[in-house]
Write a protein that holds these residues in place. Structure first.
Motif, PDB file in Angstrom:
ATOM      1  N   ASP A  85       3.096   2.380  -5.511  1.00 13.34           N
ATOM      2  CA  ASP A  85       2.098   2.492  -6.582  1.00 13.34           C
ATOM      3  C   ASP A  85       2.238   1.367  -7.593  1.00 13.34           C
ATOM      4  O   ASP A  85       1.692   1.445  -8.696  1.00 13.34           O
ATOM      5  CB  ASP A  85       2.235   3.849  -7.300  1.00 13.34           C
ATOM      6  CG  ASP A  85       1.430   4.944  -6.614  1.00 13.34           C
ATOM      7  OD1 ASP A  85       0.457   4.616  -5.911  1.00 13.34           O
ATOM      8  OD2 ASP A  85       1.802   6.122  -6.762  1.00 13.34           O
ATOM      9  N   SER A 141       0.821  -1.215   0.000  1.00 10.17           N
ATOM     10  CA  SER A 141       0.000   0.000   0.000  1.00 10.17           C
ATOM     11  C   SER A 141       0.852   1.261   0.000  1.00 10.17           C
ATOM     12  O   SER A 141       0.370   2.341  -0.342  1.00 10.17           O
ATOM     13  CB  SER A 141      -0.942   0.005   1.210  1.00 10.17           C
ATOM     14  OG  SER A 141      -0.213   0.176   2.412  1.00 10.17           O
ATOM     15  N   GLU A 142       2.115   1.117   0.380  1.00  7.66           N
ATOM     16  CA  GLU A 142       3.015   2.275   0.430  1.00  7.66           C
ATOM     17  C   GLU A 142       3.647   2.565  -0.933  1.00  7.66           C
ATOM     18  O   GLU A 142       4.409   3.526  -1.073  1.00  7.66           O
ATOM     19  CB  GLU A 142       4.104   2.030   1.480  1.00  7.66           C
ATOM     20  CG  GLU A 142       3.549   1.915   2.899  1.00  7.66           C
ATOM     21  CD  GLU A 142       4.603   1.516   3.904  1.00  7.66           C
ATOM     22  OE1 GLU A 142       5.765   1.312   3.480  1.00  7.66           O
ATOM     23  OE2 GLU A 142       4.280   1.404   5.105  1.00  7.66           O
ATOM     24  N   SER A 198      -3.402   3.316   1.268  1.00 12.47           N
ATOM     25  CA  SER A 198      -2.459   4.034   0.412  1.00 12.47           C
ATOM     26  C   SER A 198      -2.680   5.546   0.478  1.00 12.47           C
ATOM     27  O   SER A 198      -3.652   6.025   1.046  1.00 12.47           O
ATOM     28  CB  SER A 198      -2.603   3.570  -1.043  1.00 12.47           C
ATOM     29  OG  SER A 198      -3.787   4.111  -1.617  1.00 12.47           O
ATOM     30  N   HIS A 238      -6.005   0.046  -1.347  1.00 11.65           N
ATOM     31  CA  HIS A 238      -6.396   1.424  -1.675  1.00 11.65           C
ATOM     32  C   HIS A 238      -6.601   2.246  -0.405  1.00 11.65           C
ATOM     33  O   HIS A 238      -6.121   3.387  -0.305  1.00 11.65           O
ATOM     34  CB  HIS A 238      -7.666   1.413  -2.509  1.00 11.65           C
ATOM     35  CG  HIS A 238      -8.215   2.778  -2.794  1.00 11.65           C
ATOM     36  ND1 HIS A 238      -7.657   3.624  -3.727  1.00 11.65           N
ATOM     37  CD2 HIS A 238      -9.260   3.466  -2.240  1.00 11.65           C
ATOM     38  CE1 HIS A 238      -8.340   4.768  -3.754  1.00 11.65           C
ATOM     39  NE2 HIS A 238      -9.316   4.687  -2.861  1.00 11.65           N
TER      40      HIS A 238
END
Length: 454
Positions: free
Chosen positions: A169, A166-167, A193, A190
């Protein structure tokens, strides 16, 4: 009240003593005169904040040693906040230090009031970040992450991977059989993030007719085809700055796979009938319950798209592969559904608990949830029985895979009996031992033998 710990990294003894004398009333201070000593102290993890004079031995007249220590900090003290102490004529060095990870800088000669403000702000920043780290750990250890329930080791690994990915892309490919929770994983990534406040757009690749798929995903211009009476914004464009979840990506036609591949490579799409390209910032998470490698070998899925999508694979286990989670999930679903129905207190009978624990769960978590809903629609009284769940008497699944050896059969039978006894007694070792007609030490040995968590 315990003082917060502050490390002063300073090779000039007089300056270090002055800072310690001035700040010791507010902080528990340690001093390191060189990079080696600083590393030793910082590695302990005991110092939330450190001040750093970049000019350290053996090159005190240059910032080399200090900058190297700062750049390496992430490997041995990733959470420590560093305030750089620098001269007024060294603004360029200070900017470089901040780019290397320093949280702030204070110019020489040191104005203690300014330094105290910077220290207070930095300790507050550390406290906030530490509280967030503890919260995320508690969420994981508590058996829940963004609505995904699991206390088994395999789910803890999934939770850890979700938090890490999540950290970033990077594209994510979630795999697993139907009902294992792939869409919930996409939601969790999501939500955790930096895109959490932006759109999360779900596209079911198998539910949209092939002749409408391109228009649905990328939009179309007015007059692009018969019936296109106005411009339409596609789902990718709707998700700009957010996340697109491509559910069942294995069902995409090959022609559309080419366009998804282009987006992953270039970040651009074209509306149907459009003359230009649209540059979009969209993270892609995809999911499938089919074996994409086999689909590639059949010519049904592009190998280059597979490698582009499979940057971070997240595999969801079958429910029967995480038996520790079955009753945790069942109790969670029962609680949420009864609250929704205002049904009061409802319990599982011992037979229902046993039936839930030995069922094979071909439909995974979705099947479990639906069986709980079914039971609440037909049960009477305050207790759910195996019949209410549609599981009948508590019997092992006759369709289960046969054992190849007697020893494997014995081991599996032991595991099933122990798990049922623990479930029926609420993980009480003494009561479970009595139920199994064995001693506590023997049961402990069996738990260890079969790696069963009590």
């Amino acid at each position: 009240m315990t003082k917060e710990r502050l490390l002063i990294i300073e090779d000039e003894t007089s300056v270090a003593k002055q800072l310690k004398w001035s700040l010791s009333q507010a902080y528990d201070i340690s001093i390191a005169a060189d990079a080696k000593k600083a590393r030793q102290l910082l590695t302990s993890g005991a110092y939330p904040v450190a001040t750093l004079d970049l000019g350290l031995p053996p090159s005190p007249d240059t910032p080399h040693e200090g900058l190297k220590l700062l750049e390496d900090l992430g490997t041995f003290a990733p959470h420590t906040k560093v305030i750089v102490i620098t001269g007024n004529s060294e603004q360029e060095t200070a900017v470089k230090a901040v780019a290397s990870g320093a949280v702030d800088f204070c110019a020489k000669p040191i104005d203690l009031k300014v330094l105290e403000i910077i220290l207070s702000r930095t300790f507050r920043l550390y406290t906030l970040e530490e509280a967030n780290r503890r919260l995320r750990t508690q969420i994981d250890q508590g058996g829940s992450l963004c609505g995904i329930i699991g206390v088994s080791p395999v789910m803890h690994k999934v939770f850890s991977l979700i938090r890490k990915v999540s950290e970033t892309d990077y594209p994510v490919l979630a795999t697993g059989e139907s009902g294992t929770g792939k869409e919930m994983v996409a939601h969790a990534i999501h939500t955790l993030s930096a895109r959490c406040h932006k759109p999360f757009v779900i596209i079911n690749c198998g539910a949209i007719p092939e002749n409408l798929l391109e228009s649905e995903l990328f939009g179309h211009e007015k007059g692009a085809f018969t019936g296109a009476v106005a411009r339409k914004t596609g789902k990718f464009e709707q998700a700009d700055s957010g996340t697109v979840f491509l559910d069942e990506i294995g069902d995409l036609p090959l022609a559309m796979q080419v366009k998804i591949l282009r987006f992953l490579q270039e970040g651009t799409v074209e509306r149907v009938g459009g003359k230009g390209v649209l540059k979009l910032d969209v993270r892609i998470i995809a999911a499938t319950n089919i074996n994409l490698k086999k689909a590639i070998s059949r010519g049904d899925f592009r190998e280059d798209l597979y490698f582009r999508m499979n940057v971070v694979p997240v595999h969801l286990p079958l429910l029967k592969e995480r038996p520790e989670d079955i009753m945790v999930l069942a109790q969670h679903f029962l609680r949420t559904e009864t609250q929704s129905l205002k049904a009061g207190r409802v319990l599982f009978s011992p037979g229902a608990i046993a039936a839930l624990s030995v069922h094979d769960w071909p439909g995974n978590v979705r099947e479990l949830h639906n069986r709980i809903r079914r039971s609440l629609s037909i049960f009477t009284g305050q207790t759910i029985t195996p019949d209410n769940l549609g599981l009948g008497a508590c019997q092992p699944d006759q369709t289960a895979e046969t054992f190849s050896t007697l020893q494997e059969a014995r081991n599996q039978a032991e595991q099933d009996c122990i798990r049922k006894a623990l479930l029926l007694t609420g993980n009480n070792i003494s009561q479970a031992a009595k139920l199994l007609k064995t001693s506590r030490p023997t049961l402990h040995d069996l738990l260890k033998k079969h790696n069963i968590k009590s």
